[in-house]
Design an enzyme around this catalytic site. Structure first.
Site, mmCIF file in Angstrom:
data_model
loop_
_atom_site.group_PDB
_atom_site.id
_atom_site.type_symbol
_atom_site.label_atom_id
_atom_site.label_comp_id
_atom_site.label_asym_id
_atom_site.label_seq_id
_atom_site.Cartn_x
_atom_site.Cartn_y
_atom_site.Cartn_z
ATOM 1 C CD GLU A 109 -3.041 -1.611 1.790
ATOM 2 O OE1 GLU A 109 -2.389 -1.718 3.234
ATOM 3 O OE2 GLU A 109 -3.802 -0.872 2.151
ATOM 4 C CD GLU B 203 -2.741 -6.852 3.024
ATOM 5 O OE1 GLU B 203 -2.377 -6.899 2.911
ATOM 6 O OE2 GLU B 203 -2.784 -5.118 3.749
#
Ligand SMILES: CC(C)(COP(=O)(O)OP(=O)(O)OC[C@H]1O[C@@H](n2cnc3c(N)ncnc32)[C@H](O)[C@@H]1OP(=O)(O)O)[C@@H](O)C(=O)NCCC(=O)NCCSC(=O)/C=C/CCCCCCCCCCCCC(=O)O
Length: 719
Positions: free
Chosen positions: A103, A123
Site C-alpha cells: 500500500e 491481509e
C-alpha cells in the site's frame, strides 16, 4: 526506524530500518512521517526515494501490534500525504512489498522493482483487509477483476506480473534503489496528477454485480464461514461505486468489523504458530539455533508405495539424488513409472524441467552404502521395519542417517536394532507426501541433536512445515485422531448419521467431515490396525462384550462396514456410496442407514436427536483434551506445535486457529465443564475425562494459549 539521507544532492533517500522485514511499526510510521515532512520542506530536495534496509522493502504493518491498543501515527493519513505531495516519490522494491508495504508502494508516484521482488496484499490471510487504502487504490490502478483476485486470495505476485498489471513502472536486475534514484531525478518537474492513484476513476465492468456475485460464491465455497474475503469484496465494490474519500471510509468501517474478530485473532495466531513450530528445543539445551544440520546430497527411499513415491518426488524436486528401492521387480517398475509421471507433471506445472537424472531405481539394498540419509517407507509392520533397519545398519556407511516414515510405531524400538541409535529419527510425512505440507519429525530418546536438526532442515528444504514431536504411539497427529474418530462413531451408535456429523464438521470449517475423510483415506488401513491390536477379528475373546474392549467403550460399526468390503472411495462404497470405484461424489447410502438401524435395534439403543453443538463439542473437545495430555506427557513442546500439525496435516480450519487455540477461544472453563458433563454421561470413555493440565490451566485463571508452556511442568520431556 527510518534513515534519511540526501543523495545526488537533491534526492531524499528514506530507508526503512526495522529488521527483519521492515514492518511498519508505530516507531517506523513515526520516523517515516518525520522524514517525509523533512523531504517535502527542504528546498534542496526535488524528489524522494523510499526503500527498505537489507534488500527488503517492507513486510507490511507490524502484526504483533494488532494484539494491543493501536498507538502511533495512523497509516492512512501518512500514505495520503505522500501521494498528495508535490515532489515525485519513487518506491524501490527489493525483496517483498506486502500488505501495508504494498500500500505504501501504491501511494508512491512511481515504482521500481527488483526482478526477484514479490508483491501482495496478504491481509485476508490474517483475517483483515488492506485498510491502508489498498482496497481503494488497487482497483483504480488495475481494474476490478484483477484487484479482486489479489485482494481476496492474498496471492503474492512476481515483479514481472506486477509490471504486466501496471503496478510497477520498471523491473530491474540491478540495485533497485540506485535505479530508483536515477528514475526520480528524471521525474522531477513532470506532472504528478495522473500518478496519484486515488484520483483515478476505477475502470468498472458493465456487469459489476454479476462479477461480484460470482466471486462471492467462489469465496464462500472455498472458505466456508470465513469473513475477511467477503469484507474485501464489499470494500472493492466501494472502490467501483464511490469516490475515494467515501470508499476509504467504507474500507475503514469494514476493517473495524474484522479487526478484533475471533477469526482475525486465530489467523494471526496461525501466522506466528507456524514460525514458532520450527524452533524446536530439547531438554539438553540443544535447539534449532545451536544445532548444525548435516548437508544432505543423496538419499534413499525404501518402498515405492503411495508414501514412498511422494517422498521420492519431494526430495528430487529440491535437487537431492534419490535411490528408490523395492523388493520385487514388478513393484519397482510400477513405482518407477508413477514417480516419473508425478515428477514430469510437477515440473510442467512449475515451468521447470523434471529432475529425472537424479533418480535411480534398484532392488538391492547394497546400492545404498554411500547415501547420506535413508527414509524407510515400507508397510506399517514392526517386524518388517525392524528387518529393514537391521539390514540398513549392515549396509550403509556408519554416518548414514536412518529415518522411518512410520505413522505411529515406536521409533526407539527401530533405533534399538541398529548400530547407530543416535542417527535414527522419525520423518512422518502425510499423504500424498509431495503435496501435503506437514512433516512430523519424531525424536526418539536417543536421537542426537544433529540428527533432529538435519531432519528438520531437510523438511524445510522440501517446503514442509516441520514440527518436532516426541515418540509415543501415533505421535501427536494420529494419537489425537483416535478420540476424535471414536466420538464420531459413538455418535453414530447414539442416533446420528455420517452425513449429519460430516455436515456439522464442514459447517465448522473442515474441508471434509470425518467420514468423508475416512472414505478418501481408505477404511481398510484402520481396520488392519484394529485387527493387529486385537480390537477386532478372530483374536478377540468371544466372551468379550461386543461393545467393550479393555474395559472401555468400543464401537464395532467401522469393522462391520469393512467386513462388507466397503473400504471407501477406492471400492466405490464406504460410509457413503460413490458412482464407481475411485469416484469422489459422496452420496448417503441407504444400506448404511439400514446397518445403523439394525445395529441399534440389536443392542437396544434408542436413537435420539443429536444437535450439531453436541457433535462439535464431543468431537473437538475430545480432540483438544488429548492435546492437553500430549502437552502433559512432553510429546509436543507447545500448543502451537499441536495446532500447526492439525492445520497442515488434518485440514483443521485455519480461521479457528487449531484445536488448542479453539479450546482457548471457547474458554477453557467451558471446555472443562462440557467434558465433565459428557464424561459423566459416558464414564466408560476415558478420553472424555478432562486432563489434569486442562484442570490446572482453569485453576490458574485460563491463561492465554501463548503462556501455557509456563504451566506445563513435565516430569520428563520426550523431546
Ligand atoms: C515473506 C515474509 C515477509 C518473510 O518471510 P521469511 O523470510 O520466510 O521470514 P519469516 O520467518 O516469515 O519472518 C521473519 C520474522 O519476521 C516476523 N514477521 C514477518 N512479517 C511480519 C510482520 N508484518 N509483522 C511482524 N512480524 C513479522 C516473523 O514473525 C518472523 O519472526 P519470528 O521468527 O516469528 O520471531 C513473511 O514473514 C511474511 O509473509 N510476512 C507477513 C507479511 C504480511 O502478511 N503482511 C501484511 C501485514 S498486515 C498489513 O500490512 C495491514 C495493513 C493495513 C494496516 C492498517 C492498520 C489500520 C488498523 C485499523 C484498525 C481499525 C479497527 C479499529 C477497531 C476498533 O477498535 O474499533
Amino acid at each position: 526506524m527510518a534513515r534519511y539521507e540526501l543523495v545526488k544532492r537533491s534526492v531524499a533517500l528514506i530507508t526503512l530500518t526495522n529488521p527483519p522485514v521492515n514492518a511498519l511499526s508505530s516507531a517506523v510510521r513515526h520516523a517515516m512521517a518525520k522524514s517525509m515532512e523533512q523531504a517535502l520542506n527542504d528546498p534542496k530536495v526535488t524528489a524522494v526515494v523510499i526503500c527498505g534496509e537489507n534488500g527488503r522493502f517492507c513486510g507490511g504493518a507490524d502484526i504483533r501490534e494488532f494484539a494491543g491498543p493501536l498507538r502511533g501515527p495512523p497509516l492512512v493519513p501518512l500514505l495520503d500525504a505522500i501521494e498528495a505531495g508535490e515532489k515525485p516519490v519513487v518506491a524501490a522494491i527489493e525483496g517483498v512489498a506486502l500488505g501495508g508495504g504494498f500500500e505504501l508502494a501504491l501511494v508512491c508516484h512511481y515504482c521500481i522493482a527488483h526482478f526477484k521482488a514479490r508483491l501482495g496484499l496478504p491481509e485476508v490471510t490474517l483475517g483483515i483487509l488492506p485498510a491502508a487504502g489498498g482496497t481503494q487504490r488497487l482497483p483504480r490502478l488495475i481494474g476490478i477483476p484483477a484487484a479482486l483476485e489479489l485482494i481476496t486470495t492474498g496471492r503474492h505476485i512476481s515483479a514481472q506480473e506486477a509490471l504486466k498489471l501496471g503496478i510497477v513502472d520498471q523491473v530491474t536486475e540491478q540495485n533497485a534503489c540506485e535505479v530508483a534514484v536515477e528514475f526520480a531525478l528524471r521525474a522531477v518537474a513532470k506532472p504528478l496528477s495522473s500518478r496519484r492513484v486515488s484520483m483515478l476513476t476505477t475502470p468498472c465492468p458493465p456487469d459489476l454485480d454479476a462479477l461480484l456475485e460470482v466471486v462471492t460464491m467462489e469465496v464462500k465455497k472455498k472458505a466456508r464461514g470465513v469473513m475477511a474475503p467477503l469484507a474485501c469484496i464489499q470494500a472493492v465494490r466501494a472502490a467501483a461505486t464511490m469516490p475515494y474519500s467515501k470508499g476509504i471510509k467504507r474500507e475503514s468501517e469494514l476493517m473495524a468489523t474484522l479487526f478484533n474478530s475471533g477469526q482475525a485473532r486465530a489467523l494471526q495466531y496461525c501466522f506466528f504458530a507456524q514460525r514458532t513450530a520450527g524452533k524446536w528445543t530439547l531438554p539438553s539445551g540443544a535447539q534449532w539455533n545451536n544445532s548444525k544440520p548435516r548437508e544432505i546430497r543423496s538419499a534413499a527411499i525404501i518402498g515405492l508405495g503411495t508414501m514412498g513415491r511422494g517422498i521420492v518426488v519431494s526430495l528430487a524436486r529440491v535437487g537431492i539424488s534419490v535411490i528408490a528401492v523395492e523388493s520385487e521387480k514388478k513393484l519397482l517398475e510400477t513405482g518407477k513409472q508413477m514417480v516419473i509421471g508425478m515428477l514430469e507433471r510437477d515440473a510442467k506445472r512449475r515451468g521447470v524441467s523434471a529432475s529425472l537424472n537424479l533418480l535411480k531405481f534398484t532392488l538391492s539394498l547394497q546400492d545404498l552404502k554411500d547415501v547420506d540419509l535413508v527414509i524407510e517407507a515400507v508397510f506399517e509392520d514392526m517386524a518388517l521395519k525392524k528387518r529393514v533397519f537391521q539390514e540398513l545398519s549392515k549396509v550403509c556407511r556408519p554416518a548414514t542417517l536412518l529415518c522411518t516414515n512410520t505413522s505411529g510405531l515406536d521409533v526407539d524400538a527401530l533405533a534399538g536394532v541398529t548400530d547407530r541409535p543416535h542417527l535414527v529419527v522419525g520423518m512422518h510425512f502425510f499423504s500424498p507426501a509431495h503435496v501435503m505440507k506437514l512433516l512430523e519429525v519424531v525424536c526418539g530418546p536417543r536421537s542426537s541433536s544433529e540428527t533432529i536438526a538435519t531432519a528438520m532442515s531437510l523438511g524445510k528444504r522440501m517446503g514442509k512445515v516441520s514440527v518436532a514431536v516426541g515418540n509415543c504411539p501415533g505421535f501427536v497427529g494420529n494419537r489425537m485422531l483416535k478420540p476424535y474418530m471414536d466420538q464420531a462413531t459413538f455418535l453414530l451408535e447414539e442416533g446420528a448419521t455420517p452425513e449429519q456429523i460430516d455436515k456439522a464438521l464442514e459447517d465448522f470449517g473442515f474441508a471434509m467431515g470425518v467420514f468423508r475423510m475416512s472414505d478418501l483415506a481408505g477404511l481398510d488401513v484402520g481396520w488392519r490396525i484394529r485387527k493387529e491390536s486385537g480390537l477386532t477379528g478372530p483374536d478377540v475373546d468371544p466372551k468379550n462384550p461386543p461393545r467393550r474392549r479393555h474395559g472401555r467403550r468400543y464401537c464395532p460399526i467401522p469393522d462391520m462396514v469393512c467386513e462388507q468390503g466397503r473400504f471407501g472411495q477406492k471400492t466405490g462404497r464406504g460410509w457413503y456410496m460413490y458412482d464407481k470405484p475411485g469416484g469422489t461424489n459422496a452420496k448417503p447410502d441407504p444400506l448404511i442407514q439400514n446397518l445403523l438401524e439394525m445395529y441399534r435395534s440389536r443392542y437396544a439403543i434408542q436413537p435420539r436427536n443429536i444437535s450439531d453443538q453436541e457433535i462439535i463439542e464431543r468431537c473437538l473437545f475430545a480432540l483438544a483434551n488429548e492435546g492437553f495430555r500430549i502437552l502433559e506427557d512432553g510429546i509436543a513442546a507447545r500448543p502451537e506445535d499441536i495446532d500447526v500439525i492439525y492445520l497442515f496435516g488434518y485440514g483443521f480450519p485455519r480461521h479457528r486457529g487449531g484445536p488448542m487455540f479453539y479450546a482457548s477461544m471457547v474458554g477453557l472453563e467451558r471446555v472443562l465443564e462440557r467434558l465433565e458433563h459428557y464424561h459423566q454421561a459416558h464414564p466408560d470413555v476415558p478420553h472424555l475425562e478432562p486432563s489434569p493440565l486442562l484442570k490446572k490451566l482453569v485453576a490458574c485463571g485460563s491463561p492465554s494459549v501463548q503462556t501455557w508452556r509456563e504451566h506445563i511442568k513435565t516430569m520428563h520431556s520426550h523431546l
